[in-house]
Motif scaffolding. Structure first.
Motif: not given
Length: 608
Positions: A300-321
């Motif tokens: 409904e035109h909003k980004l759920p925070y849980a999904k946002f934080f999941d994407l944020f974590q994935a970006e950090i994790e990918n770079r870390y590994y």
């Protein structure tokens, strides 16, 4: 036409530059600041040991929004130029800035004072080439009041008189606040028993002369301001940091240092910044928190925070590994890992397939709270445990942004910054998610992980702890006045106390419209021209961000009745809460949001 810009720091100067390029009409532009050209943070008379928190080659004052090339010299390029040398020779600075320039390298965290010189050169450069129909005046004084007069005109008051303007642009930075009840109580206690109490402030403006070597000082807070105080009490008092034969940094005391005690809720200093190893204009790709993925996950035109934080974590994790594989696992391929990770429906399972050693796995709980689950018996034991972690992170950060698994991964935050700023400014989160998750959780976490000092300050921190100059209190610092002193202790170790003669709030004032001591903002607030940005929540309550409520994309303030003031513009720190990450200097060739906002405000004036 008459335009006033309040604030002659980087924001005000960049706004002036854009106005000079875009406004065709005859115009008078008055710039106001009680400090100097360059503003408060970048004062050219401050000690050279106070460092910037961005590397020299990445920052610029020249607007390059949506440009593929630099439109003027970056701070580093300027520092190495003949223009800098010539400009400095004609000034009467207290420091030998020519020598300072010679010592600057592209990825250095240079002295703040030198950036102030860059800002002053920038002002001279843009005003000397101003069109003939433009008059520019710098008023080295404070605006004490502002009020709306007829036909959307504004009158500004200073100690020398009143002046009326067609447009007023507030481009201010950090201002002092009225003291909170807790701060007032501590200050009164200090007065009663001849102690020292210092409210939040810039270190170079704090009066430390009453603090002597035989005293114990409590520093509450362990972010950037804390590290500035450490430097002032050590290097600032004649102490020296030197490397021994094993290239380990040690501290040679001058004898003028007080005993330092530091603490905070987390009980751990902010993470250090690693050395940047990316050239200007080079950016790492975003595999997860990008607009394709964001738009695919809107509800409904909003980004759920849980999904946002999941994407944020994935970006950090990918770079870390990626960095971990390159550093420790020569038999694995970082590109293949990224491809598998990007398409994975279960990231933990994908990580498990690579059989990383358990101690190498990225643990978000430990990242956010490095001492969580640690068995600690005494304050002394805590120093040992914390020093082990500090050494680990210091060694990591010294590898640089393209090699350090932990701090290198955290630099992805900078790559995500403009995306997150847009998510906030364009209301991609629900109100409840924005208040309860983003403001109250995400901002604190990312501040801890990414807003710390240059890594050299972490080496110095370790040296000071080993020298017995500094002791860090375990988590959940508690402070009170008792027995004619300030008493500090950890909630977890109430029996072990520190008796202190001085207490310093080692942080800067937060933007707060209700508490601000900025007289021109107060005058507009009290006249209901400015109002706080309040966010309605589903429980019927409203959360007061204490930010000035402005419209976007025009940045005109709204009063309590949501009426718009078209000839007044507010941006920068006073709108923290409406906007996010308002303190950052513009990065070159990064489509920096500072430049975008400047362009929008100037376009509004030009086309009005």
């Amino acid at each position: 036409m008459k335009i006033a810009i309040i604030g002659a720091g980087p924001r005000g100067l960049m706004m002036l530059h854009r106005l000079l390029k875009e406004i065709q009409l005859p115009v008078t532009i008055d710039l106001y600041d009680s400090f100097q050209i360059g503003g408060r943070v970048w004062r050219t008379d401050q000690p050279l040991y106070l460092l910037m928190n961005s590397t020299a080659q990445l920052v610029t004052l020249f607007n390059d929004y949506q440009s593929s090339r630099l439109t003027g010299p970056t701070f580093y390029e300027w520092s190495q130029s003949e223009a800098a040398k010539s400009f400095i020779e004609k000034q009467n600075y207290a420091h030998d800035f020519s020598q300072v320039c010679q010592a600057v390298h592209p990825d250095d965290f240079a002295p703040r004072a030198l950036f102030g010189v860059y800002a002053q050169w920038f002002y001279q450069e843009i005003t000397q080439t101003a069109p003939a129909n433009v008059a520019i005046n710098f008023n080295h004084q404070k605006v004490t009041a502002a009020k709306l007069v007829s036909d959307q005109h504004y009158e500004l008051t200073t100690k020398t008189g009143k002046t009326e303007y067609d447009y007023v642009i507030g481009s201010t930075g950090t201002s002092n606040n009225q003291m909170t009840a807790d701060e007032v109580s501590l200050a009164k206690y200090a007065d009663k028993y001849q102690l020292t109490y210092l409210a939040p402030n810039y270190v170079n403006e704090a009066n430390l002369t009453n603090i002597t070597a035989d005293q114990t000082v409590l520093l509450r807070g362990m972010g950037l301001n804390f590290f500035d105080y450490l430097t002032a009490f050590t290097i600032g008092r004649g102490g020296q940091f030197v490397y021994d034969e094993k290239h380990h940094l040690t501290y040679l005391a001058s004898g003028k240092e007080p005993q330092l005690v530091a603490g905070s809720r987390r009980g751990v200093p902010y993470y250090p910044k690693t050395e940047n190893q990316l050239p200007v204009g080079k950016h790492l790709p975003l595999y997860f928190l990008n607009w394709e993925t964001i738009n695919a996950n809107l509800v409904e035109h909003k980004l759920p925070y849980a999904k946002f934080f999941d994407l944020f974590q994935a970006e950090i994790e990918n770079r870390y590994y990626q960095l971990l594989i390159n550093a420790k696992y020569p038999n694995l391929n970082a590109a293949e890992f990224t491809k598998a990770f990007q398409t994975s429906k279960d990231r933990k399972a994908t990580i498990a397939k690579y059989h990383f050693r358990e101690e190498d796995l990225l643990d978000w709980n430990l990242l956010a709270n490095p001492v969580a689950g640690t068995s600690i018996t005494t304050i002394s034991a805590y120093q040992t445990i914390l020093l082990q972690w500090i050494k680990l992170i210091t060694d990591d950060a010294k590898l640089g942004s393209l090699h350090a698994p932990i701090t290198g991964a955290l630099t992805m935050f900078v790559e995500m910054r403009t995306t997150i700023q847009k998510l906030v400014a364009e209301h991609y989160f629900t109100n409840d998610d924005y208040v309860n998750k983003f403001l109250k959780e995400f901002t604190a976490l990312t501040g801890f992980l990414t807003s710390g000092p240059p890594v050299v300050r972490y080496e110095q921190l370790q040296a000071l702890m080993e020298a017995g100059i500094l002791t860090i209190v375990p988590p959940k610092l508690q402070v009170m006045g008792a027995n004619h002193h300030f008493i500090a202790r950890s909630h977890f170790y109430p029996g072990e106390i520190f008796t202190c003669d001085a207490m310093i709030e080692a942080r800067l004032p937060r933007p707060n419209l209700s508490l601000t001591d900025d007289s021109w903002l107060k005058s507009l607030r009290d006249a209901d021209i400015l109002s706080p940005y309040q966010i309605p929540l589903t429980d019927g309550q409203a959360f007061n961000t204490q930010a000035v409520n402005v419209t976007e994309p025009t940045f005109n303030p709204l009063n309590s009745q949501n009426q718009l003031h078209e000839h007044l513009f507010i941006w920068g720190l006073p709108i923290t809460g409406v906007e996010w990450m308002t303190t950052a200097l513009p990065h070159a060739l990064a489509n920096d949001r500072n430049f975008m906002i400047i362009n929008q405000i100037v376009d509004r004036i030009k086309n009005h």
